[in-house]
Design a protein around this motif. Structure first.
Motif, PDB file in Angstrom:
ATOM      1  N   GLY A  80       0.807  -1.215   0.000  1.00 26.38           N
ATOM      2  CA  GLY A  80       0.000   0.000   0.000  1.00 26.38           C
ATOM      3  C   GLY A  80       0.838   1.260   0.000  1.00 26.38           C
ATOM      4  N   ALA A  81       2.153   1.112  -0.171  1.00 27.32           N
ATOM      5  CA  ALA A  81       3.033   2.276  -0.197  1.00 27.32           C
ATOM      6  C   ALA A  81       2.737   3.119  -1.426  1.00 27.32           C
ATOM      7  N   ALA A  82       3.039   4.404  -1.333  1.00 25.70           N
ATOM      8  CA  ALA A  82       2.845   5.305  -2.468  1.00 25.70           C
ATOM      9  C   ALA A  82       3.722   4.852  -3.636  1.00 25.70           C
ATOM     10  N   THR A  83       3.257   5.159  -4.847  1.00 22.27           N
ATOM     11  CA  THR A  83       3.985   4.741  -6.046  1.00 22.27           C
ATOM     12  C   THR A  83       5.432   5.227  -6.020  1.00 22.27           C
ATOM     13  N   ALA A  84       5.640   6.443  -5.519  1.00 20.48           N
ATOM     14  CA  ALA A  84       6.998   6.998  -5.464  1.00 20.48           C
ATOM     15  C   ALA A  84       7.870   6.285  -4.440  1.00 20.48           C
ATOM     16  N   THR A  85       7.251   5.587  -3.488  1.00 22.29           N
ATOM     17  CA  THR A  85       8.000   4.895  -2.437  1.00 22.29           C
ATOM     18  C   THR A  85       8.447   3.499  -2.871  1.00 22.29           C
ATOM     19  N   VAL A  86       7.739   2.923  -3.839  1.00 24.58           N
ATOM     20  CA  VAL A  86       8.040   1.553  -4.273  1.00 24.58           C
ATOM     21  C   VAL A  86       9.499   1.391  -4.699  1.00 24.58           C
ATOM     22  N   PRO A  87      10.059   2.288  -5.533  1.00 26.19           N
ATOM     23  CA  PRO A  87      11.471   2.125  -5.903  1.00 26.19           C
ATOM     24  C   PRO A  87      12.411   2.171  -4.702  1.00 26.19           C
ATOM     25  N   LEU A  88      12.065   2.925  -3.683  1.00 24.59           N
ATOM     26  CA  LEU A  88      12.907   3.002  -2.485  1.00 24.59           C
ATOM     27  C   LEU A  88      12.889   1.672  -1.730  1.00 24.59           C
ATOM     28  N   LEU A  89      11.731   1.028  -1.692  1.00 25.55           N
ATOM     29  CA  LEU A  89      11.652  -0.284  -1.047  1.00 25.55           C
ATOM     30  C   LEU A  89      12.455  -1.323  -1.828  1.00 25.55           C
ATOM     31  N   VAL A  90      12.383  -1.244  -3.142  1.00 21.18           N
ATOM     32  CA  VAL A  90      13.197  -2.140  -3.975  1.00 21.18           C
ATOM     33  C   VAL A  90      14.677  -1.875  -3.731  1.00 21.18           C
ATOM     34  N   LEU A  91      15.030  -0.609  -3.570  1.00 11.98           N
ATOM     35  CA  LEU A  91      16.423  -0.243  -3.308  1.00 11.98           C
ATOM     36  C   LEU A  91      16.913  -0.854  -2.001  1.00 11.98           C
ATOM     37  N   VAL A  92      16.054  -0.906  -0.988  1.00 10.59           N
ATOM     38  CA  VAL A  92      16.428  -1.522   0.291  1.00 10.59           C
ATOM     39  C   VAL A  92      16.851  -2.973   0.073  1.00 10.59           C
ATOM     40  N   GLY A 133       3.429  -7.300   5.501  1.00  5.21           N
ATOM     41  CA  GLY A 133       2.488  -6.463   4.763  1.00  5.21           C
ATOM     42  C   GLY A 133       2.758  -4.982   4.847  1.00  5.21           C
ATOM     43  N   GLY A 134       3.873  -4.597   5.438  1.00  5.86           N
ATOM     44  CA  GLY A 134       4.191  -3.179   5.572  1.00  5.86           C
ATOM     45  C   GLY A 134       5.560  -2.844   5.021  1.00  5.86           C
ATOM     46  N   PRO A 135       5.821  -1.573   4.737  1.00  3.72           N
ATOM     47  CA  PRO A 135       7.131  -1.169   4.197  1.00  3.72           C
ATOM     48  C   PRO A 135       8.290  -1.533   5.114  1.00  3.72           C
ATOM     49  N   GLY A 136       8.073  -1.511   6.426  1.00  2.00           N
ATOM     50  CA  GLY A 136       9.140  -1.846   7.353  1.00  2.00           C
ATOM     51  C   GLY A 136       9.650  -3.266   7.186  1.00  2.00           C
ATOM     52  N   GLY A 137       8.804  -4.139   6.686  1.00  2.59           N
ATOM     53  CA  GLY A 137       9.208  -5.526   6.477  1.00  2.59           C
ATOM     54  C   GLY A 137      10.282  -5.693   5.429  1.00  2.59           C
ATOM     55  N   PHE A 138      10.496  -4.658   4.623  1.00  2.00           N
ATOM     56  CA  PHE A 138      11.485  -4.774   3.556  1.00  2.00           C
ATOM     57  C   PHE A 138      12.915  -4.791   4.086  1.00  2.00           C
TER      58      PHE A 138
END
Length: 222
Positions: A80-92, A133-138
């Motif tokens: 459910g992260a914002a579209t702009a946040t998705v690349p940052l999660l992939v970067l992690v 299910g959350g960004p922190g899990g990345f």
């Protein structure tokens, strides 16, 4: 004049036939060389249990996380992260992969049981991170990929180490072929599972093979 033309035509035909014959012989020789190299490589794999185990380990380790990597953006979007946040999660996740490459020197000094424990921990980290299910899990997903990249490099090195015969290139090619086919199977499994489960659940399920890898590494003598 007609007789001279006939002679020239006959000579041309003989020359063309000779060229075809030479090319045919060369093609047969090349095919024979390839076949001999393949037989030698297969004989190396059949004749050494260490080579078989190392090849299988390399294929499993590389194919699973290599396929899951393609679905990381979907897993990120599913949080459910914002579209702009998705690349940052992939970067992690890719920071984890990069660190895994950098830590290979340390990994080489670990005994089999310690490496197996690390792979088991990586499998659990990936599962828990994906299911959160959350960004922190990345952060946990990245930790899992760190371990898998580390073990991937070590498995390739192990395969090269145990190959003692002259068929190193052929056995390496067989490993690459096996990895490619296994990766396709993982893609198919992901596609089928994703019809009935969330991306997080599919990631967790496909992390399970690494528990078998952990057991295999734990039994490996170094």
């Amino acid at each position: 004049m007609e007789q001279a033309d006939s002679v020239k035509s006959a000579e041309s035909a003989e020359s063309a036939e000779s060229v075809k014959s030479v090319k045919s012989v060369r093609r047969r020789a090349v095919r024979g060389t390839y076949a001999a190299a393949l037989r030698a490589g297969l004989a190396e794999v059949r004749g050494s249990s260490r080579v078989r185990r190392a090849l299988l380990l390399s294929v499993v380790v590389s194919s699973v996380w290599g396929a899951l990597d393609e679905y990381v953006p979907l897993l990120a979007a599913a949080t459910g992260a914002a579209t702009a946040t998705v690349p940052l999660l992939v970067l992690v996740v890719w920071v984890g992969v990069t660190l895994g490459s950098l830590l290979v020197g340390l990994g080489e000094r670990l005994p089999g049981p310690a490496l197996g424990a690390a792979v088991a921990a990586g499998s659990v980290a990936l599962s828990v991170g994906a299911l959160s299910g959350g960004p922190g899990g990345f952060v946990l997903v990245g930790a899992g990929f760190l371990v898998f990249q580390l073990v991937d490099v070590l498995a390739d090195a192990r395969l090269q180490e145990v190959i003692k015969g002259p068929s190193r290139a052929t056995v390496t090619s067989l490993a690459g072929l096996g990895t490619g086919l296994s990766t396709l199977l993982v893609f198919g499994a992901y596609a089928g599972l994703s019809l009935h489960a969330s991306h997080g659940t599919v990631f967790a399920l496909l992390a399970l093979p690494y528990l078998a890898v952990a057991v295999a590494l734990g039994r490996m003598r170094t």
